[in-house]
Design a protein around this motif. Structure first.
Motif, PDB file in Angstrom:
ATOM      1  N   TYR A  55      10.873 -12.891 -19.606  1.00  0.00           N
ATOM      2  CA  TYR A  55       9.410 -12.851 -19.521  1.00  0.00           C
ATOM      3  C   TYR A  55       8.802 -12.577 -20.892  1.00  0.00           C
ATOM      4  CZ  TYR A  55       8.976 -12.703 -14.395  1.00  0.00           C
ATOM      5  OH  TYR A  55       8.970 -13.006 -13.074  1.00  0.00           O
ATOM      6  N   MET A  56       9.353 -11.571 -21.579  1.00  0.00           N
ATOM      7  CA  MET A  56       8.774 -11.167 -22.865  1.00  0.00           C
ATOM      8  C   MET A  56       8.932 -12.256 -23.921  1.00  0.00           C
ATOM      9  SD  MET A  56       9.583  -7.061 -23.193  1.00  0.00           S
ATOM     10  CE  MET A  56      11.297  -7.082 -22.661  1.00  0.00           C
ATOM     11  N   LEU A  57      10.033 -12.967 -23.897  1.00  0.00           N
ATOM     12  CA  LEU A  57      10.245 -14.054 -24.852  1.00  0.00           C
ATOM     13  C   LEU A  57       9.312 -15.220 -24.567  1.00  0.00           C
ATOM     14  CD1 LEU A  57      14.153 -14.034 -25.082  1.00  0.00           C
ATOM     15  CD2 LEU A  57      12.523 -13.272 -26.828  1.00  0.00           C
ATOM     16  N   GLU A  58       9.067 -15.485 -23.294  1.00  0.00           N
ATOM     17  CA  GLU A  58       8.219 -16.617 -22.920  1.00  0.00           C
ATOM     18  C   GLU A  58       6.742 -16.327 -23.145  1.00  0.00           C
ATOM     19  OE1 GLU A  58       9.248 -17.448 -18.895  1.00  0.00           O
ATOM     20  OE2 GLU A  58      11.053 -18.609 -19.418  1.00  0.00           O
ATOM     21  N   ASP A  59       6.349 -15.061 -22.955  1.00  0.00           N
ATOM     22  CA  ASP A  59       4.934 -14.711 -23.090  1.00  0.00           C
ATOM     23  C   ASP A  59       4.812 -13.301 -23.670  1.00  0.00           C
ATOM     24  OD1 ASP A  59       2.247 -14.276 -22.944  1.00  0.00           O
ATOM     25  OD2 ASP A  59       2.048 -14.709 -20.798  1.00  0.00           O
ATOM     26  N   PRO A  60       4.634 -13.181 -24.966  1.00  0.00           N
ATOM     27  CA  PRO A  60       4.539 -11.865 -25.607  1.00  0.00           C
ATOM     28  C   PRO A  60       3.427 -10.984 -25.041  1.00  0.00           C
ATOM     29  CG  PRO A  60       4.853 -13.570 -27.252  1.00  0.00           C
ATOM     30  CD  PRO A  60       4.587 -14.281 -25.951  1.00  0.00           C
ATOM     31  N   ARG A  61       2.453 -11.573 -24.356  1.00  0.00           N
ATOM     32  CA  ARG A  61       1.379 -10.780 -23.769  1.00  0.00           C
ATOM     33  C   ARG A  61       1.881  -9.876 -22.646  1.00  0.00           C
ATOM     34  NH1 ARG A  61      -2.598 -15.538 -22.190  1.00  0.00           N
ATOM     35  NH2 ARG A  61      -0.536 -16.277 -21.500  1.00  0.00           N
ATOM     36  N   THR A  62       3.064 -10.163 -22.116  1.00  0.00           N
ATOM     37  CA  THR A  62       3.618  -9.362 -21.018  1.00  0.00           C
ATOM     38  C   THR A  62       4.497  -8.206 -21.512  1.00  0.00           C
ATOM     39  OG1 THR A  62       5.655 -10.680 -20.793  1.00  0.00           O
ATOM     40  CG2 THR A  62       3.690 -11.438 -19.594  1.00  0.00           C
ATOM     41  N   ILE A  63       4.665  -8.093 -22.822  1.00  0.00           N
ATOM     42  CA  ILE A  63       5.638  -7.132 -23.352  1.00  0.00           C
ATOM     43  C   ILE A  63       5.372  -5.712 -22.869  1.00  0.00           C
ATOM     44  CG2 ILE A  63       6.391  -5.979 -25.473  1.00  0.00           C
ATOM     45  CD1 ILE A  63       6.342  -8.700 -26.852  1.00  0.00           C
ATOM     46  N   SER A  64       4.124  -5.237 -22.950  1.00  0.00           N
ATOM     47  CA  SER A  64       3.815  -3.867 -22.561  1.00  0.00           C
ATOM     48  C   SER A  64       4.157  -3.615 -21.098  1.00  0.00           C
ATOM     49  CB  SER A  64       2.332  -3.588 -22.808  1.00  0.00           C
ATOM     50  OG  SER A  64       1.981  -2.307 -22.337  1.00  0.00           O
ATOM     51  N   ARG A  65       3.755  -4.555 -20.228  1.00  0.00           N
ATOM     52  CA  ARG A  65       4.043  -4.380 -18.795  1.00  0.00           C
ATOM     53  C   ARG A  65       5.538  -4.473 -18.510  1.00  0.00           C
ATOM     54  NH1 ARG A  65       0.209  -9.008 -16.825  1.00  0.00           N
ATOM     55  NH2 ARG A  65       0.457  -9.561 -19.029  1.00  0.00           N
ATOM     56  N   CYS A  66       6.196  -5.371 -19.206  1.00  0.00           N
ATOM     57  CA  CYS A  66       7.639  -5.526 -18.996  1.00  0.00           C
ATOM     58  C   CYS A  66       8.403  -4.281 -19.439  1.00  0.00           C
ATOM     59  CB  CYS A  66       8.155  -6.755 -19.742  1.00  0.00           C
ATOM     60  SG  CYS A  66       7.739  -8.332 -18.955  1.00  0.00           S
ATOM     61  N   ILE A  67       7.950  -3.662 -20.522  1.00  0.00           N
ATOM     62  CA  ILE A  67       8.613  -2.435 -20.974  1.00  0.00           C
ATOM     63  C   ILE A  67       8.479  -1.342 -19.918  1.00  0.00           C
ATOM     64  CG2 ILE A  67       8.458  -0.561 -22.650  1.00  0.00           C
ATOM     65  CD1 ILE A  67       7.922  -2.701 -24.789  1.00  0.00           C
ATOM     66  N   ASP A  74       6.643   2.550  -3.670  1.00  0.00           N
ATOM     67  CA  ASP A  74       5.548   2.038  -2.835  1.00  0.00           C
ATOM     68  C   ASP A  74       4.253   1.980  -3.640  1.00  0.00           C
ATOM     69  OD1 ASP A  74       4.570   1.089  -0.358  1.00  0.00           O
ATOM     70  OD2 ASP A  74       3.739   3.064   0.114  1.00  0.00           O
ATOM     71  N   SER A  75       4.015   3.010  -4.450  1.00  0.00           N
ATOM     72  CA  SER A  75       2.802   3.015  -5.281  1.00  0.00           C
ATOM     73  C   SER A  75       2.827   1.875  -6.284  1.00  0.00           C
ATOM     74  CB  SER A  75       2.659   4.356  -6.010  1.00  0.00           C
ATOM     75  OG  SER A  75       3.632   4.490  -7.044  1.00  0.00           O
ATOM     76  N   LEU A  76       4.019   1.543  -6.789  1.00  0.00           N
ATOM     77  CA  LEU A  76       4.153   0.429  -7.732  1.00  0.00           C
ATOM     78  C   LEU A  76       3.862  -0.899  -7.054  1.00  0.00           C
ATOM     79  CD1 LEU A  76       5.151  -0.740 -10.500  1.00  0.00           C
ATOM     80  CD2 LEU A  76       7.435  -0.804  -9.460  1.00  0.00           C
ATOM     81  N   LEU A  77       4.461  -1.114  -5.896  1.00  0.00           N
ATOM     82  CA  LEU A  77       4.326  -2.401  -5.218  1.00  0.00           C
ATOM     83  C   LEU A  77       2.923  -2.595  -4.645  1.00  0.00           C
ATOM     84  CD1 LEU A  77       7.779  -2.522  -3.366  1.00  0.00           C
ATOM     85  CD2 LEU A  77       7.148  -3.548  -5.567  1.00  0.00           C
ATOM     86  N   GLN A 105      -3.503  -2.936 -15.074  1.00  0.00           N
ATOM     87  CA  GLN A 105      -3.274  -4.154 -15.843  1.00  0.00           C
ATOM     88  C   GLN A 105      -3.053  -5.340 -14.904  1.00  0.00           C
ATOM     89  OE1 GLN A 105      -0.418  -3.519 -19.155  1.00  0.00           O
ATOM     90  NE2 GLN A 105      -0.344  -1.387 -18.500  1.00  0.00           N
ATOM     91  N   PRO A 106      -3.214  -6.555 -15.430  1.00  0.00           N
ATOM     92  CA  PRO A 106      -2.970  -7.742 -14.598  1.00  0.00           C
ATOM     93  C   PRO A 106      -1.555  -7.712 -14.017  1.00  0.00           C
ATOM     94  CG  PRO A 106      -4.036  -8.364 -16.661  1.00  0.00           C
ATOM     95  CD  PRO A 106      -3.671  -6.906 -16.796  1.00  0.00           C
ATOM     96  N   GLU A 107      -1.435  -8.132 -12.775  1.00  0.00           N
ATOM     97  CA  GLU A 107      -0.143  -8.069 -12.093  1.00  0.00           C
ATOM     98  C   GLU A 107       0.786  -9.174 -12.591  1.00  0.00           C
ATOM     99  OE1 GLU A 107       1.511  -7.575  -7.518  1.00  0.00           O
ATOM    100  OE2 GLU A 107      -0.544  -8.233  -7.898  1.00  0.00           O
ATOM    101  N   LEU A 108       2.033  -8.811 -12.805  1.00  0.00           N
ATOM    102  CA  LEU A 108       3.044  -9.798 -13.159  1.00  0.00           C
ATOM    103  C   LEU A 108       3.548 -10.500 -11.897  1.00  0.00           C
ATOM    104  CD1 LEU A 108       5.265  -7.937 -15.782  1.00  0.00           C
ATOM    105  CD2 LEU A 108       3.817  -9.903 -16.207  1.00  0.00           C
ATOM    106  N   ARG A 109       4.194 -11.648 -12.124  1.00  0.00           N
ATOM    107  CA  ARG A 109       4.821 -12.330 -10.999  1.00  0.00           C
ATOM    108  C   ARG A 109       5.787 -11.358 -10.314  1.00  0.00           C
ATOM    109  NH1 ARG A 109       9.395 -15.885 -11.001  1.00  0.00           N
ATOM    110  NH2 ARG A 109       9.432 -15.798 -13.277  1.00  0.00           N
TER     111      ARG A 109
END
Length: 235
Positions: free
Chosen positions: A183-195, A46-49, A124-128
């Motif tokens: 996501y990470m392949l399409e946009d390397p800027r998302t790597i940290s959040r995706c990890i 819940d805290s994540l969402l 950090q900025p929210e991902l899709r």
């Protein structure tokens, strides 16, 4: 001649009642611990969402309560083993309580890990939105709830129904893993959040594994035999 049997019968009856009460207290401790672990998982996701660091902080703080309950289970089990010298089913019930409490404590630890990453992601900025995470969380919370019901009911069939549902969580994890890699392949800027999200997904997958572990222990507790067949072969 004086009747000397009645006091002995009363003493034995009192001993049996006291023993039954101690077993019931052990079950209550496991249920309290399981209910709290379930709340921990639900709160962490819940805290994540919601991107709510306050909820995450509460999850992190409440981990001490789970640890304290595990310690109470340990002490209760040691006392029962030392004073009651249980046998057969009672021995399995008492011994498995130690193992089940460890699974529940680990479940709370994974919830804390999710909460800590949720705090970082909130900054950090929210991902899709990724649908698999709430679906995984919902599946895991349901597994915890249902396996606790099986524990209270001493219902091996109900426990095995939970055991067979673990593949659903695994499939959601595999799907989310592929999505985040994309996501990470399409946009390397998302790597940290995706990890961070990958670690969260892995934590949920492990939570499902621990619910499965509890189901296995319930089966052993009731039947006295280990599960050694693939999931699809067990009803």
């Amino acid at each position: 001649m004086a009747d000397t049997t009645k006091p002995d019968v009363l003493a034995r009856g009192h001993t049996v009642r006291a023993y039954d009460q101690e077993l019931a207290e052990l079950t209550t401790l496991i249920c309290r611990m399981g209910g709290l672990a379930e709340q921990q998982v639900a709160g962490a996701v819940d805290s994540l969402l919601r991107r709510d660091v306050g909820i995450a902080a509460t999850v992190i703080q409440r981990d001490d309560e789970v640890d304290a309950l595990e310690e109470r289970v340990d002490q209760h089990v040691i006392r029962l083993l030392a004073l009651r010298q249980p046998m057969a089913v009672d021995l399995r019930i008492i011994a498995m309580a130690l193992k089940i409490s460890n699974d529940l404590e680990r479940t709370s630890d994974y919830a804390v890990s999710i909460a800590k990453r949720a705090q970082r992601l909130a900054e950090q900025p929210e991902l899709r939105p990724i649908a698999s995470i709430p679906r995984m969380a919902s599946a895991c919370v349901a597994m915890i709830k249902d396996v606790l019901d099986a524990y209270v009911d001493r219902d091996a069939d109900k426990a095995m129904a939970v055991w067979n549902r673990d593949h659903e969580v695994d499939e959601l994890y595999d799907s989310l893993f592929r999505e985040l890699i994309t996501y990470m392949l399409e946009d390397p800027r998302t790597i940290s959040r995706c990890i961070d999200l990958l670690f969260i997904a892995k934590n949920l997958e492990r939570i499902g594994d621990h619910a499965t572990n509890v189901a296995e222990k319930i089966h052993y507790m009731i039947h006295g035999s280990q599960i050694n067949r693939p999931r699809h072969e067990v009803g």
